[in-house]
Structure formats: C-alpha cells, structure tokens
Design a protein around this motif. Sequence first.
Motif, short mmCIF file in Angstrom:
data_model
loop_
_atom_site.label_atom_id
_atom_site.label_comp_id
_atom_site.label_asym_id
_atom_site.label_seq_id
_atom_site.Cartn_x
_atom_site.Cartn_y
_atom_site.Cartn_z
N GLY A 35 0.81 -1.22 0.00
CA GLY A 35 0.00 0.00 0.00
C GLY A 35 0.84 1.26 0.00
O GLY A 35 0.59 2.18 -0.78
N TYR A 88 -5.12 5.84 -4.81
CA TYR A 88 -6.34 5.33 -4.17
C TYR A 88 -6.21 3.85 -3.79
O TYR A 88 -6.64 3.44 -2.71
N SER A 89 -5.61 3.06 -4.66
CA SER A 89 -5.46 1.64 -4.33
C SER A 89 -4.45 1.45 -3.20
O SER A 89 -4.62 0.58 -2.35
N ALA A 142 -3.92 3.60 -0.75
CA ALA A 142 -4.63 3.99 0.48
C ALA A 142 -5.58 2.89 0.93
O ALA A 142 -5.71 2.60 2.12
N LEU A 143 -6.23 2.24 -0.03
CA LEU A 143 -7.14 1.13 0.30
C LEU A 143 -6.38 -0.04 0.91
O LEU A 143 -6.84 -0.65 1.90
N LEU A 144 -5.21 -0.35 0.37
CA LEU A 144 -4.41 -1.44 0.93
C LEU A 144 -3.94 -1.13 2.34
O LEU A 144 -3.93 -2.00 3.21
N LEU A 164 -5.52 0.80 4.46
CA LEU A 164 -6.71 0.65 5.31
C LEU A 164 -7.02 -0.82 5.59
O LEU A 164 -7.41 -1.18 6.71
N MET A 165 -6.83 -1.67 4.59
CA MET A 165 -7.06 -3.10 4.80
C MET A 165 -6.06 -3.67 5.80
O MET A 165 -6.39 -4.55 6.59
#
Length: 100
Positions: free
Chosen positions: A17, A42-43, A45-47, A49-50
């Motif tokens: 991420g 965006y991806s 940031a998503l990783l 968060l995961m």
Amino acid sequence: PVCSCVLLFAVFMDLFGVSALLIGVFVPLEIGGRDFGDLLVYSGALLVLMSMGGWVMWYSGNIEGLISGNELTHKRNAVDRFARTLSRRIRKAHRSHSTS
C-alpha cells in the motif's frame, strides 16, 4: 500460527500500500495520454486501510488471557462502592445548589 499469518498479511498490505501510494504520488505514470497516478494513490490507500484490520486482528490475538470474574469480585466491589459514594456526593451537592 494464525497470529503469524495475520501479521504477515498486515505487513505485506502496508508495504504494498505505501509503495503504491508513493509511486502514484511521485512517479509520472502516463500510458496513452492517460494518467494512472490517481489509481495507484487510491489503491495504495485502500491497501493501507485493509492492513489496519490485520493489525487489529494480530493485536487482539496476542492479548494475554483475561482475568476471570472470580478474580475481579473484590476489585469490582471496591469500584462499585467508590462509584456509589461519588454519586451520592454529587447528588447531595446538586441538591444543595438547586435549593439555594
């Protein structure tokens, strides 16, 4: 064994991420006149968060055994007595201020 798998998941998600996020911010990625930097930001940031879910699962899996209810009886009674005493004092002070 489960905790080590969750730890690896969290670490890899953080690494991927943050890498994707930094590449999306600092590397100009244009293919065919289209910018793909935002996609990586965006991806990434998503990783990240995961990975937070992985860190929470890892941390909660490593908490030492909780104290049983029998061991807390003495402490719970003391806390209850303290709370009742404090509540009575506050109620008493409130009544004396409201009648004045």
